[in-house]
Enzyme design. Structure first.
Site, PDB file in Angstrom:
ATOM      1  CG  ASN A   1      -1.544   1.425   1.397  1.00 34.28           C
ATOM      2  OD1 ASN A   1      -2.554   1.724   0.709  1.00 34.28           O
ATOM      3  ND2 ASN A   1      -1.153   2.087   2.466  1.00 34.28           N
TER       4      ASN A   1
ATOM      5  CE1 TYR B   1      -0.545   8.538  -6.163  1.00 33.59           C
ATOM      6  CE2 TYR B   1      -2.589   8.600  -7.669  1.00 33.59           C
ATOM      7  CZ  TYR B   1      -2.131   8.336  -6.571  1.00 33.59           C
ATOM      8  OH  TYR B   1      -2.950   7.758  -5.587  1.00 33.59           O
TER       9      TYR B   1
END
Length: 252
Positions: A90, A156
């Site tokens: 994560n 991103y």
């Protein structure tokens, strides 16, 4: 959920936000949890919360972009708890906002190193340990950004598209080894990352809300529920799946 109790779960980026809630949820379901992050104080606090609630947890610091750190993290997980059954990869950052033409290569590379290479390295060292246990499950954090595009955050978006590709490839590689690999794709979630991105600007938050058909931002615990489900026996026939949890963000 079925098949979670008594197992060992490793969560990276677990000091706050989605990772924190996932670690807490694994513990609530009866797993032993390794809380990992580069933020030592906050990570130790999460592990302490689990232990204070009667669970079993340990904090281990690691930078997922560093191969030696990841190898050590997985080895120490096995040394502490005797094995590894689940992993939630994560850890991630949003990076510096800027156009492709103006972005420094170092800024671009840092996001790729943590958000994408970090997932690769984590799976590289987790999969052999899952094989030692006869199987297990991995959930990688991608994003709805992995299904869309947008200006000024190219690093991103690129990394999150890559996470989905890595997830699908890994799922096929280990499909016959009793290991399932999935991804969770959060929409806009109320986390410290969003606070940093909007810099506390209410107008910026309102702009994000306009893209959420459900009319609110998501909560970290809603993503945690999806992650733990994907690791559970309730999802035993689910692998290679990018699960969107976004309040309808990508529907229009």
């Amino acid at each position: 959920m079925k098949g979670i109790q008594g197992k060992v779960a490793l969560v990276t980026g677990a000091a706050s936000g989605i990772g924190r809630e996932t670690a807490l949820r694994f513990a609530e379901e009866g797993s032993k949890v390794v809380v990992s992050d580069v933020q030592k104080d906050a990570g130790e606090q999460v592990a302490g919360e689990i232990e204070n609630a009667g669970g079993d947890a340990v904090f281990l610091d690691a930078d997922v972009s560093n191969e030696a750190d990841v190898a050590r993290l997985v080895d120490e997980t096995v040394n502490v708890f005797g094995g590894l059954d689940f992993a939630h990869n994560n850890a991630g950052i949003e990076g510096t906002v800027g156009s492709i033409a103006e972005m420094d290569l170092d800024d671009f590379q840092r996001v790729i190193d943590i958000n994408l290479t970090g997932v690769f390295l984590s799976m590289k060292y987790e999969i052999p340990r899952l094989l030692e246990r006869g199987g297990g499950a991995i959930v990688n954090t991608a994003s709805v950004a992995g299904m869309t595009g947008g200006p000024n955050l190219s690093h991103y978006y690129a990394a999150k598209h890559g996470v989905i590709g890595l997830t699908r490839s890994a799922a096929l590689e280990v499909a016959t080894d009793n290991i399932r690999v999935n991804a969770v794709l959060p929409g806009v979630i109320e986390t410290p990352m969003i606070e940093r991105f909007t810099a506390g600007n209410e107008e910026a938050k309102e702009a994000l809300l306009k893209d959420e058909p459900i009319g609110r931002l998501g909560r970290p615990e809603e993503i945690a529920s999806a992650v733990v489900y994907l690791c559970s026996d309730d999802a035993s026939f689910v692998t290679g799946h990018p699960m969107v949890v976004d309040g309808g963000y990508v529907v229009p």
